[in-house]
Design a protein around this motif. Structure first.
Motif, PDB file in Angstrom:
ATOM      1  N   VAL A 162       0.880  -1.174   0.000  1.00  0.00           N
ATOM      2  CA  VAL A 162       0.000   0.000   0.000  1.00  0.00           C
ATOM      3  C   VAL A 162       0.909   1.213   0.000  1.00  0.00           C
ATOM      4  O   VAL A 162       1.692   1.409   0.922  1.00  0.00           O
ATOM      5  N   ARG A 163       0.822   2.008  -1.072  1.00  0.00           N
ATOM      6  CA  ARG A 163       1.754   3.105  -1.294  1.00  0.00           C
ATOM      7  C   ARG A 163       1.301   4.389  -0.607  1.00  0.00           C
ATOM      8  O   ARG A 163       0.117   4.566  -0.338  1.00  0.00           O
ATOM      9  N   SER A 164       2.245   5.301  -0.438  1.00  0.00           N
ATOM     10  CA  SER A 164       1.947   6.612   0.127  1.00  0.00           C
ATOM     11  C   SER A 164       0.792   7.252  -0.639  1.00  0.00           C
ATOM     12  O   SER A 164       0.782   7.248  -1.859  1.00  0.00           O
ATOM     13  N   SER A 182       3.146   1.938   3.316  1.00  0.00           N
ATOM     14  CA  SER A 182       4.134   3.007   3.297  1.00  0.00           C
ATOM     15  C   SER A 182       3.741   4.185   4.174  1.00  0.00           C
ATOM     16  O   SER A 182       2.571   4.376   4.485  1.00  0.00           O
TER      17      SER A 182
ATOM     18  N   ARG B 150       9.585   8.991  -0.463  1.00  0.00           N
ATOM     19  CA  ARG B 150       8.146   8.998  -0.217  1.00  0.00           C
ATOM     20  C   ARG B 150       7.382   9.437  -1.471  1.00  0.00           C
ATOM     21  O   ARG B 150       6.360   8.851  -1.822  1.00  0.00           O
ATOM     22  N   ASP B 153       7.225   6.695  -3.863  1.00  0.00           N
ATOM     23  CA  ASP B 153       6.259   5.698  -3.407  1.00  0.00           C
ATOM     24  C   ASP B 153       4.849   6.101  -3.850  1.00  0.00           C
ATOM     25  O   ASP B 153       4.067   5.272  -4.328  1.00  0.00           O
ATOM     26  N   ARG B 154       4.567   7.387  -3.707  1.00  0.00           N
ATOM     27  CA  ARG B 154       3.261   7.917  -4.118  1.00  0.00           C
ATOM     28  C   ARG B 154       3.069   7.726  -5.623  1.00  0.00           C
ATOM     29  O   ARG B 154       1.996   7.323  -6.077  1.00  0.00           O
ATOM     30  N   GLY B 157       2.242   4.255  -6.578  1.00  0.00           N
ATOM     31  CA  GLY B 157       0.819   4.013  -6.343  1.00  0.00           C
ATOM     32  C   GLY B 157      -0.028   4.510  -7.501  1.00  0.00           C
ATOM     33  O   GLY B 157      -0.959   3.831  -7.941  1.00  0.00           O
TER      34      GLY B 157
END
Lengths: 260, 271
Positions: A162-164, A182, B150, B153-154, B157
């Motif tokens: 599960v990403r930011s 994350s 970070r 990472d976003r 997603g």
């Protein structure tokens, strides 16, 4: 001064779900109201004390017409808690509030045998959660469903990290994540949360008032953990637990955590 | 079969444009026909890094809006015959970039080229989502520091949810390109280590580009770093990354560290 003595206890916000009856009026209203009266005669008190949502989607009516309809229903002791599918121009002051996000839950049949009323369908109403939709299949239990017991909760499995910025919201039951959560991601579950990986984001278990919900993770680096509305920040957690496989549960009004 | 790559990161200033130019040039030097496309409307820079800023006549927006044909807007590189640049507009508003228009341009590019490398703007707004929309492969450029990780990472997603492939239920191929890596500072703990970044992002590693003055020098000269000096550390690292994109198995190495040390991470697949 009494103001300085404000109670410091946090206000607890909980979700609660009821099964609402959805009324979908049809034009002309006179005719539809007659059929409603007919139904009410056959099953006295059917609408009493039930949450009722008015669905006006696709109806070409004016605000006055809607006002009259609500008045007519009020005279029949049918009180509307909310209106679905209405344009904002249709709703005036003093009218029930608009509602959205309802999910269908099968037809509700009136308690006595008779002609089926196709315009009456039931929908669970969500304050934060969705209801148990299975109950709507049987006419006998078409009343307000009991609070979820936590024993037959459904669950979902998320088999990727599960990403930011992503959030997994599943008020119906447990969430299992095979992978990491994350920093900046969040999991909201009605039941327990299981993370087979590092939990670096937020985890909120028991969001619909389930005090038995727990959080499990193979590596605790969470930004926030919450059970049933009570939360803990990383600084409040025992520093020795960081990076460990941990289970978190609620003991009365306190969040407890320990290594697995 | 043309392959569309998006070079993206979320965060600005991590080296997307430099990496786009370097990877595009490295692929072209292998004999592939490559188009590099700048999606950073209003803040274009790829033309500068490619040394083509004075040859821009038409741009992506002109093509999207039908004011110019695609061959008119494509600029052929002077040093490499099979490398082309489709520049972004510096003056037009980014709202002129429409989903349908971009799709048409991408479809047209796919007929002519082996590789299409899209330079995404920073952020997660329209330009960035349109750049990644039609990609087959994503190269996620990340610096070894927490905010960049970070943001990456976003972006990963979003790659899993907002791309055409994701919407068709397929999964977009994602690779991590770690740029501005300094092994000494990482060992001192001033920087995240390679394994830390891989642990958080859990996508396969495409390459580690060392921090180097050579990158800045090449950018200022308007030359992709893989064209300016074939023997510099960043040039070798980018060329190896391009080889890996083509499916070659090249052992992972960071200059200054033992070779092959990170090979195991490269083979790791997740997400």
């Amino acid at each position: 001064m009494s103001e300085s003595q404000t109670d410091k206890r946090p206000i607890r916000l909980k979700g609660r779900s009821f099964l609402a009856i959805q009324l979908s009026p049809e034009l002309p209203f006179e005719n539809w109201l007659e059929r409603l009266d007919d139904l009410a005669r056959r099953s006295t008190g059917f609408f009493l004390g039930r949450p009722i949502v008015l669905d006006v989607e696709g109806l070409d009516i004016t605000q006055d017409q809607l006002k009259d309809l609500i008045g007519e229903l009020g005279e029949r002791s049918v009180r509307i808690m909310g209106i679905e599918g209405a344009k904002s121009s249709l709703l005036g002051i003093g009218m029930p509030p608009p509602m959205k996000g309802g999910r269908p839950a099968g037809d509700v049949e009136p308690p006595e045998d008779g002609v089926k009323q196709p315009a009456v369908a039931a929908k669970p109403v969500h304050s934060k959660a969705s209801g148990d939709t299975k109950v709507a299949d049987k006419p006998k239990v078409a009343q307000v469903p009991a609070q979820d017991t936590g024993q037959q909760l459904p669950s979902i499995v998320v088999d990727r990290p599960v990403r930011s910025g992503q959030s997994i919201i599943f008020p119906e039951g447990d969430v299992t994540v095979v992978g990491s959560v994350s920093s900046g991601a969040e999991i909201v579950a009605g039941g327990s949360i299981h993370v087979y990986g590092a939990l670096r984001g937020r985890a909120m278990a028991g969001s619909v008032g389930n005090t038995n919900a727990r959080i499990f993770c193979s590596k605790l680096e969470a930004e926030l953990v919450a059970i049933d509305g009570l939360y803990k920040m990383p600084d409040d957690l025992d520093a020795g637990l960081v990076g460990q496989a941990v289970t978190i549960w609620l003991d009365g009004e306190t969040i407890r955590a320990d290594k697995i | 079969m043309a392959k569309t790559i998006v070079v993206t990161s979320g965060k600005g200033g991590v080296g997307k444009t430099t990496s786009t130019a370097a990877l595009g040039a490295a692929l072209a030097q292998r004999g592939e026909k490559v188009a590099v496309v700048d999606f950073d409307v209003g803040l274009r820079n790829l033309d500068l890094v490619m040394g083509a800023e004075r040859r821009v006549v038409f741009d992506l927006i002109n093509v999207v809006q039908g004011d110019a044909k695609l061959p008119q807007a494509l600029i052929r590189d002077k040093r490499c015959d099979n490398l082309f640049l489709l520049p972004a507009s510096q003056t037009r508003d980014k709202d002129n970039l429409t989903a349908e228009g971009v799709e048409k341009v991408m479809d047209e590019l796919r007929k002519d080229f082996d590789w299409i490398v899209c330079d995404s703007p920073a952020g997660i707004e329209r330009g960035a989502t349109l750049a990644m929309r039609h990609a087959d492969v994503a190269v996620v450029v990340t610096n070894p520091e927490v905010s960049s990780v970070r943001d990456s990472d976003r972006i990963i997603g979003l790659l899993d949810s907002k791309t055409a492939k994701a919407e068709n239920g397929e999964r977009i191929e994602k690779h991590l390109l770690l740029t501005r890596y300094d092994p000494n500072r990482a060992n001192r703990g001033d920087m995240l280590k390679v394994e830390d970044v891989l642990e958080i992002l859990s996508i396969p590693l495409l390459g580690i580009i060392p921090e180097s003055l050579e990158v800045l020098r090449a950018s200022n000269l308007g030359t992709p770093v893989t064209m300016s000096d074939n023997n510099s550390a960043p040039s070798i690292a980018y060329s190896n990354a391009a080889k890996r994109l083509c499916g070659e198995d090249v052992p992972m190495s960071i200059p200054g560290e033992k070779r092959g040390l990170f090979g195991k991470f490269f083979n790791r697949r997740a997400a």
